[in-house]
Write a protein that holds these residues in place. Structure first.
Motif, PDB file in Angstrom:
ATOM      1  N   MET A  55      -3.486 -75.697 -88.578  1.00  0.00           N
ATOM      2  CA  MET A  55      -3.360 -75.682 -87.858  1.00  0.00           C
ATOM      3  C   MET A  55      -3.166 -77.066 -86.692  1.00  0.00           C
ATOM      4  O   MET A  55      -2.602 -78.051 -86.294  1.00  0.00           O
ATOM      5  CB  MET A  55      -3.922 -75.062 -86.224  1.00  0.00           C
ATOM      6  N   GLU A  56      -4.707 -77.871 -87.718  1.00  0.00           N
ATOM      7  CA  GLU A  56      -5.215 -78.837 -87.072  1.00  0.00           C
ATOM      8  C   GLU A  56      -4.127 -80.101 -88.152  1.00  0.00           C
ATOM      9  O   GLU A  56      -3.413 -81.486 -87.533  1.00  0.00           O
ATOM     10  CB  GLU A  56      -6.832 -79.352 -87.410  1.00  0.00           C
ATOM     11  N   ALA A  57      -3.669 -80.143 -89.554  1.00  0.00           N
ATOM     12  CA  ALA A  57      -2.705 -80.602 -89.797  1.00  0.00           C
ATOM     13  C   ALA A  57      -1.608 -80.945 -89.191  1.00  0.00           C
ATOM     14  O   ALA A  57      -0.818 -81.766 -88.853  1.00  0.00           O
ATOM     15  CB  ALA A  57      -2.372 -79.915 -91.382  1.00  0.00           C
ATOM     16  N   THR A  58      -1.008 -79.944 -89.034  1.00  0.00           N
ATOM     17  CA  THR A  58       0.526 -79.721 -87.836  1.00  0.00           C
ATOM     18  C   THR A  58       0.494 -80.352 -86.637  1.00  0.00           C
ATOM     19  O   THR A  58       1.610 -80.548 -86.059  1.00  0.00           O
ATOM     20  CB  THR A  58       1.115 -79.087 -88.525  1.00  0.00           C
ATOM     21  N   ASP A  59      -0.990 -80.178 -85.803  1.00  0.00           N
ATOM     22  CA  ASP A  59      -0.762 -79.882 -84.579  1.00  0.00           C
ATOM     23  C   ASP A  59       0.089 -78.868 -83.726  1.00  0.00           C
ATOM     24  O   ASP A  59       0.398 -79.430 -83.020  1.00  0.00           O
ATOM     25  CB  ASP A  59      -0.950 -81.009 -84.318  1.00  0.00           C
ATOM     26  N   ALA A  60       0.378 -77.663 -84.473  1.00  0.00           N
ATOM     27  CA  ALA A  60       1.280 -77.128 -84.209  1.00  0.00           C
ATOM     28  C   ALA A  60       0.630 -75.834 -83.887  1.00  0.00           C
ATOM     29  O   ALA A  60      -0.760 -75.217 -85.414  1.00  0.00           O
ATOM     30  CB  ALA A  60       2.239 -76.931 -84.702  1.00  0.00           C
ATOM     31  N   ASP A  61       1.236 -74.348 -83.200  1.00  0.00           N
ATOM     32  CA  ASP A  61       1.210 -72.849 -84.029  1.00  0.00           C
ATOM     33  C   ASP A  61       2.010 -72.638 -84.306  1.00  0.00           C
ATOM     34  O   ASP A  61       3.179 -72.299 -83.166  1.00  0.00           O
ATOM     35  CB  ASP A  61       0.654 -72.193 -82.183  1.00  0.00           C
ATOM     36  N   LEU A  62       2.468 -71.537 -85.323  1.00  0.00           N
ATOM     37  CA  LEU A  62       3.750 -71.628 -86.312  1.00  0.00           C
ATOM     38  C   LEU A  62       3.734 -70.304 -85.821  1.00  0.00           C
ATOM     39  O   LEU A  62       5.195 -69.987 -86.115  1.00  0.00           O
ATOM     40  CB  LEU A  62       3.636 -72.232 -87.763  1.00  0.00           C
ATOM     41  N   GLU A  63       2.597 -69.548 -85.914  1.00  0.00           N
ATOM     42  CA  GLU A  63       3.310 -68.272 -85.605  1.00  0.00           C
ATOM     43  C   GLU A  63       2.263 -67.402 -84.601  1.00  0.00           C
ATOM     44  O   GLU A  63       1.451 -67.635 -84.453  1.00  0.00           O
ATOM     45  CB  GLU A  63       2.392 -67.682 -87.135  1.00  0.00           C
ATOM     46  N   PRO A  64       3.220 -66.346 -84.202  1.00  0.00           N
ATOM     47  CA  PRO A  64       2.505 -66.174 -82.679  1.00  0.00           C
ATOM     48  C   PRO A  64       1.592 -65.081 -82.892  1.00  0.00           C
ATOM     49  O   PRO A  64       1.673 -64.693 -84.426  1.00  0.00           O
ATOM     50  CB  PRO A  64       4.032 -65.379 -81.609  1.00  0.00           C
ATOM     51  N   ILE A  65       0.200 -64.439 -82.737  1.00  0.00           N
ATOM     52  CA  ILE A  65      -0.808 -63.485 -83.512  1.00  0.00           C
ATOM     53  C   ILE A  65       0.343 -62.056 -82.129  1.00  0.00           C
ATOM     54  O   ILE A  65       0.936 -62.349 -81.108  1.00  0.00           O
ATOM     55  CB  ILE A  65      -2.013 -64.026 -82.610  1.00  0.00           C
ATOM     56  N   LEU A  66       0.086 -61.673 -82.390  1.00  0.00           N
ATOM     57  CA  LEU A  66       0.151 -59.645 -81.758  1.00  0.00           C
ATOM     58  C   LEU A  66      -0.391 -59.110 -80.935  1.00  0.00           C
ATOM     59  O   LEU A  66      -1.561 -59.017 -81.739  1.00  0.00           O
ATOM     60  CB  LEU A  66       1.137 -58.816 -82.601  1.00  0.00           C
ATOM     61  N   LEU A  67      -0.423 -59.306 -79.531  1.00  0.00           N
ATOM     62  CA  LEU A  67      -1.104 -58.406 -78.135  1.00  0.00           C
ATOM     63  C   LEU A  67      -0.552 -57.084 -78.324  1.00  0.00           C
ATOM     64  O   LEU A  67       0.700 -57.200 -77.906  1.00  0.00           O
ATOM     65  CB  LEU A  67      -2.204 -59.278 -77.677  1.00  0.00           C
ATOM     66  N   ALA A  68      -1.067 -55.972 -77.712  1.00  0.00           N
ATOM     67  CA  ALA A  68      -0.868 -55.136 -76.971  1.00  0.00           C
ATOM     68  C   ALA A  68      -1.400 -55.016 -75.832  1.00  0.00           C
ATOM     69  O   ALA A  68      -2.984 -54.688 -76.044  1.00  0.00           O
ATOM     70  CB  ALA A  68      -0.811 -53.823 -77.730  1.00  0.00           C
ATOM     71  N   TYR A  69      -0.915 -54.814 -74.333  1.00  0.00           N
ATOM     72  CA  TYR A  69      -1.696 -53.679 -73.465  1.00  0.00           C
ATOM     73  C   TYR A  69      -0.928 -52.341 -73.152  1.00  0.00           C
ATOM     74  O   TYR A  69       0.327 -52.505 -73.629  1.00  0.00           O
ATOM     75  CB  TYR A  69      -1.833 -55.650 -72.507  1.00  0.00           C
ATOM     76  N   ALA A  70      -1.673 -52.542 -71.908  1.00  0.00           N
ATOM     77  CA  ALA A  70      -0.402 -50.475 -71.411  1.00  0.00           C
ATOM     78  C   ALA A  70      -0.512 -50.597 -69.860  1.00  0.00           C
ATOM     79  O   ALA A  70      -0.677 -51.732 -69.547  1.00  0.00           O
ATOM     80  CB  ALA A  70      -2.011 -49.674 -71.397  1.00  0.00           C
ATOM     81  N   ASP A  71       0.899 -50.267 -69.611  1.00  0.00           N
ATOM     82  CA  ASP A  71       1.225 -50.371 -68.085  1.00  0.00           C
ATOM     83  C   ASP A  71       1.470 -51.571 -67.733  1.00  0.00           C
ATOM     84  O   ASP A  71       0.812 -51.690 -66.872  1.00  0.00           O
ATOM     85  CB  ASP A  71       0.933 -49.363 -67.068  1.00  0.00           C
ATOM     86  N   GLY A  72       2.305 -52.239 -68.493  1.00  0.00           N
ATOM     87  CA  GLY A  72       3.018 -53.817 -68.146  1.00  0.00           C
ATOM     88  C   GLY A  72       3.611 -53.749 -66.116  1.00  0.00           C
ATOM     89  O   GLY A  72       3.680 -54.965 -65.952  1.00  0.00           O
ATOM     90  N   GLY A  73       3.880 -53.019 -66.008  1.00  0.00           N
ATOM     91  CA  GLY A  73       4.540 -52.681 -64.391  1.00  0.00           C
ATOM     92  C   GLY A  73       5.600 -54.057 -64.505  1.00  0.00           C
ATOM     93  O   GLY A  73       6.571 -54.159 -65.071  1.00  0.00           O
ATOM     94  N   VAL A  74       5.358 -54.612 -63.307  1.00  0.00           N
ATOM     95  CA  VAL A  74       6.792 -55.664 -63.331  1.00  0.00           C
ATOM     96  C   VAL A  74       6.350 -56.280 -63.935  1.00  0.00           C
ATOM     97  O   VAL A  74       7.762 -56.873 -64.297  1.00  0.00           O
ATOM     98  CB  VAL A  74       6.357 -56.791 -61.529  1.00  0.00           C
ATOM     99  N   ALA A  75       5.354 -57.030 -64.820  1.00  0.00           N
ATOM    100  CA  ALA A  75       6.166 -57.508 -66.036  1.00  0.00           C
ATOM    101  C   ALA A  75       6.808 -57.321 -67.329  1.00  0.00           C
ATOM    102  O   ALA A  75       7.962 -57.801 -67.315  1.00  0.00           O
ATOM    103  CB  ALA A  75       4.561 -57.773 -66.911  1.00  0.00           C
ATOM    104  N   SER A  76       6.850 -55.884 -67.164  1.00  0.00           N
ATOM    105  CA  SER A  76       7.501 -54.795 -68.094  1.00  0.00           C
ATOM    106  C   SER A  76       9.170 -54.622 -67.334  1.00  0.00           C
ATOM    107  O   SER A  76       9.984 -54.917 -68.353  1.00  0.00           O
ATOM    108  CB  SER A  76       6.861 -53.041 -68.751  1.00  0.00           C
ATOM    109  N   ASP A  77       9.154 -55.050 -66.133  1.00  0.00           N
ATOM    110  CA  ASP A  77      10.139 -54.439 -65.678  1.00  0.00           C
ATOM    111  C   ASP A  77      10.985 -56.034 -65.954  1.00  0.00           C
ATOM    112  O   ASP A  77      12.005 -55.547 -66.025  1.00  0.00           O
ATOM    113  CB  ASP A  77      10.248 -54.265 -63.965  1.00  0.00           C
TER     114      ASP A  77
END
Length: 381
Positions: free
Chosen positions: A137-159
């Motif tokens: 990350m420091e050498a490229t000054d970049a985030d090349l791969e997204p991490i994956l997060l899980a949450y429940a019942d996203g309501g309007v965000a999931s809509d």
């Protein structure tokens, strides 16, 4: 200290230009930690610009300087127009379909949460892998791969996610494994505000990418003056609306023989010859020809029992253990003095409960999926 809230900021993502590469799918890669040598060879041969050339620096003998090569390569791709940055910030809806399995969620810049109040890890990390990802990350000054997060019942965000998918994709790609990938942009200020308000009501569990998230936190500590270091690239999935799979990660233990397992497994465990299937909390050990299956009356996840009880009883050296996402890969390495350990996956409620309580499982305890493909979207600081 202000209350922490779950927040996913829009970003100007980088992407490959279709006309500059052999195909958008051909330049993508699975995450770095599931790349077996055969896959690396396939990806390296698929296109000179495949992301594996950035996320998996070669030549460990070069030490820290080995991260300079992907940094120079990324700069060259930017200079030559191989990758371009989106003109306006957005949250990106990413969908992946493969043989009936669907991954679907929002990609953006995740506000970091060092206090673990709304972004909750569920498994431990190995310091050398955190250091490896941080150096990249420091050498490229970049985030090349997204991490994956899980949450429940996203309501309007999931809509909003599902509404975006009803329109024409902004980007489409197909990868060699037959997976179809589509991305849409959400840049409407009203919709973005509604998503922000909804997400602030939730907490999320890190499903995949604990080492990268730990590297995000370390980068933030080292560069507190950089607002762009307060966030990291992430994909957020409502696992109720778009369920994730949960699989085990198997082990290979150098120096371990079946006779040692038989003789030194603590009292209270049931030992059965053979590979006994159908037991949701079994641990099966093989030397490549014979199997032994262990079962405990404990309701703790099998991976926890392995690391907290069995390995020390067997005299195993944890630093020598290797981790494998498929049983076939583990079995290929098994031998008379190198046992392969087949694990079962924890239940989803075990993972969520331990994360909410601040209790982490051992490193490489789970494999959530499907995993986002690397290279369709990435972020620079």
């Amino acid at each position: 200290m202000p209350d922490a809230v779950l927040k996913l900021d829009p970003l100007r993502a980088w992407r490959f230009v279709a006309g500059k590469v052999s195909g958008l799918g051909a330049v993508t890669s699975p995450p770095y930690d599931v790349l077996e040598p055969a896959i690396v060879r396939r990806l390296t041969d698929s296109d000179l610009h495949n992301m594996v050339r950035l996320i998996l620096p070669r030549d460990p003998d070069l030490g820290p300087s080995r991260y300079d090569e992907p940094a120079r390569r990324l700069v060259g791709w930017q200079r030559d127009g191989i990758v371009v940055q989106d003109e306006q910030p957005a949250l990106y809806v990413y969908e992946q379909r493969l043989r009936g399995a669907v991954l679907c969620g929002l990609v953006g810049s995740l506000r970091l949460d060092p206090a673990r109040r709304v972004v909750l890890p569920h498994e431990d990390v190995m310091p050398h892998w955190v250091d490896d990802r941080l150096r990249l990350m420091e050498a490229t000054d970049a985030d090349l791969e997204p991490i994956l997060l899980a949450y429940a019942d996203g309501g309007v965000a999931s809509d909003a996610v599902d509404a975006a998918r009803a329109g024409e994709p902004w980007l489409e790609a197909e990868t060699y494994n037959g997976a179809e990938h589509r991305i849409w942009r959400i840049d409407d200020p009203v919709t973005l505000a509604e998503i922000e308000t909804e997400l602030a009501k939730h907490e999320a569990v890190i499903a995949d990418g604990h080492h990268r998230y730990a590297a995000y936190l370390e980068r933030q500590l080292r560069a507190p003056y950089r607002p762009s270091a307060d966030v990291g690239l992430a994909m957020l999935v409502d696992y109720v609306r778009h369920p994730l799979t949960l699989d085990p990660i198997h082990r290979v233990v150098p120096g371990l023989e079946l006779a040692t397992v038989q003789a030194r497994t603590p009292p209270g465990w049931q030992l059965q010859p053979g590979r006994v299937e159908g037991d949701p909390n079994r641990i099966s050990v093989t030397d490549g020809s014979s199997w032994l299956t262990l079962h405990s009356a404990s309701d703790a996840p099998a991976v926890t029992l392995l690391h907290e009880v069995l390995l020390s009883s067997w005299g195993a050296v944890e630093q020598d253990i290797t981790f494998h996402h498929t049983l076939d890969d583990a079995l290929a390495l098994a031998g008379p003095q190198r046992a392969a350990v087949e694990l079962t996956a924890p239940e989803m409620d075990q993972v969520l409960r331990s994360a909410a309580q601040g209790v982490v499982l051992p490193q490489k305890a789970t494999s959530f999926g499907p995993k986002p493909r690397v290279g369709l979207l990435f972020r620079t600081l």
